[in-house]
Structure formats: structure tokens, C-alpha cells
Design a protein around this motif. Structure first.
Motif, PDB file in Angstrom:
ATOM      1  N   HIS A  67     -14.159   6.872   2.863  1.00 48.78           N
ATOM      2  CA  HIS A  67     -13.437   7.128   2.022  1.00 48.78           C
ATOM      3  C   HIS A  67     -13.809   8.392   0.992  1.00 48.78           C
ATOM      4  O   HIS A  67     -13.123   9.156   0.495  1.00 48.78           O
ATOM      5  N   GLN A  95      -5.617  10.441  -4.392  1.00 40.12           N
ATOM      6  CA  GLN A  95      -5.167   9.339  -5.000  1.00 40.12           C
ATOM      7  C   GLN A  95      -5.185   8.168  -4.130  1.00 40.12           C
ATOM      8  O   GLN A  95      -5.652   7.051  -4.743  1.00 40.12           O
ATOM      9  N   ASP A  96      -4.481   7.921  -2.978  1.00 40.24           N
ATOM     10  CA  ASP A  96      -4.622   7.038  -2.206  1.00 40.24           C
ATOM     11  C   ASP A  96      -6.014   6.421  -1.739  1.00 40.24           C
ATOM     12  O   ASP A  96      -6.412   5.307  -1.920  1.00 40.24           O
ATOM     13  N   GLN A  97      -7.026   7.164  -1.302  1.00 36.86           N
ATOM     14  CA  GLN A  97      -8.461   6.628  -1.332  1.00 36.86           C
ATOM     15  C   GLN A  97      -9.133   6.165  -2.197  1.00 36.86           C
ATOM     16  O   GLN A  97      -9.927   5.389  -2.216  1.00 36.86           O
ATOM     17  N   SER A  98      -9.061   6.908  -3.370  1.00 36.30           N
ATOM     18  CA  SER A  98      -9.653   6.531  -4.739  1.00 36.30           C
ATOM     19  C   SER A  98      -9.138   4.852  -4.965  1.00 36.30           C
ATOM     20  O   SER A  98     -10.031   3.966  -5.119  1.00 36.30           O
ATOM     21  N   LYS A  99      -8.001   4.656  -4.898  1.00 33.01           N
ATOM     22  CA  LYS A  99      -7.232   3.136  -4.881  1.00 33.01           C
ATOM     23  C   LYS A  99      -8.085   2.401  -3.946  1.00 33.01           C
ATOM     24  O   LYS A  99      -8.525   1.322  -4.306  1.00 33.01           O
ATOM     25  N   GLU A 100      -8.285   2.712  -2.611  1.00 32.70           N
ATOM     26  CA  GLU A 100      -8.891   1.984  -1.549  1.00 32.70           C
ATOM     27  C   GLU A 100     -10.201   1.790  -1.909  1.00 32.70           C
ATOM     28  O   GLU A 100     -10.878   0.580  -1.763  1.00 32.70           O
ATOM     29  N   GLU A 102     -11.521   1.410  -4.811  1.00 32.92           N
ATOM     30  CA  GLU A 102     -11.601   0.526  -5.790  1.00 32.92           C
ATOM     31  C   GLU A 102     -11.424  -0.928  -5.313  1.00 32.92           C
ATOM     32  O   GLU A 102     -11.853  -1.919  -5.754  1.00 32.92           O
ATOM     33  N   GLN A 103     -10.195  -0.989  -4.256  1.00 29.94           N
ATOM     34  CA  GLN A 103     -10.221  -2.292  -3.455  1.00 29.94           C
ATOM     35  C   GLN A 103     -11.339  -2.709  -2.902  1.00 29.94           C
ATOM     36  O   GLN A 103     -11.686  -3.868  -2.795  1.00 29.94           O
ATOM     37  N   LYS A 106     -14.055  -3.906  -5.030  1.00 28.74           N
ATOM     38  CA  LYS A 106     -13.630  -5.341  -5.775  1.00 28.74           C
ATOM     39  C   LYS A 106     -14.059  -6.146  -4.778  1.00 28.74           C
ATOM     40  O   LYS A 106     -14.497  -7.133  -5.134  1.00 28.74           O
TER      41      LYS A 106
END
Length: 112
Positions: A67, A95-100, A102-103, A106
């Protein structure tokens, strides 16, 4: 110096300037060379990654790297691309891969 020798020098300088401008346009103006170097760097990083033997952890680490590579490529598209459709896709990917990412971060923090 004669007119003829000045003319030859001017032509040599002009030819050099045009060659430099062309090389610059090919490498930085279009972003293709940036994208290629970015992809090669990302692939080298993935190949060097030491596998832990934990499929979940290895998946999370490799997907994060994948990503991150996609983000770099999408940013090059936004900077140098011309297609509105591809630029919109690149924005959405960021946007989408930045969230992924982060997931995945985590999950990796919770599963050390």
C-alpha cells in the motif's frame, strides 16, 4: 572568433540544452521514471523482508509495504498525470490505502 566558429559553438550549446531538456522532460516531466524508480525500490524492500513464519503478521507487513508503494505511485500520477479519470482514481487510492495502512499498523501494534 569568426562568425562561423561562433555559429558552431552556438549550435553545440543549443543541441546540449535541447538534449538536457528532453532528458529532464522524460524523467521528471512525465513522472514515468519517478514511478519506475519508486516501484523498483518498493519491490527491493519486499524482497529483503524477513518472513517471520506467522502468516498473519507477514501478510500485514507485506500489505503495508504494498500500500505504501501504491501511495507513492498515486502521488506521481497526481503530480504528472493528465487523465482526470486516473487522477480521481489516484486520489481515491490515497484515501483508501492510507486508511488500510492505519488499520494494518494498529493490527501489527496489537499483535507484536
Amino acid at each position: 572568433m569568426t562568425f562561423n566558429s561562433n555559429f558552431k559553438i552556438a549550435n553545440v550549446l543549443l543541441a546540449g540544452a535541447l538534449a538536457s531538456a528532453s532528458a529532464f522532460a522524460q524523467s521528471s516531466g512525465h513522472g514515468s521514471e519517478q514511478m519506475k524508480k519508486s516501484m523498483e525500490s518498493g519491490m527491493q524492500g519486499m524482497h529483503k523482508m524477513h518472513m517471520s513464519g506467522d502468516t498473519d503478521k507477514d501478510f500485514a507487513m507485506m500489505m503495508k509495504m504494498h500500500h505504501q508503494q501504491a501511495l507513492k505511485m498515486a502521488k506521481v500520477e497526481l503530480e504528472h498525470g493528465k487523465s482526470p479519470e486516473l487522477k480521481a482514481m489516484a486520489s481515491k487510492m490515497i484515501q483508501d490505502q492510507s486508511k488500510e495502512i492505519e488499520q494494518l499498523d494498529k493490527w501489527l501494534q496489537q499483535n507484536k
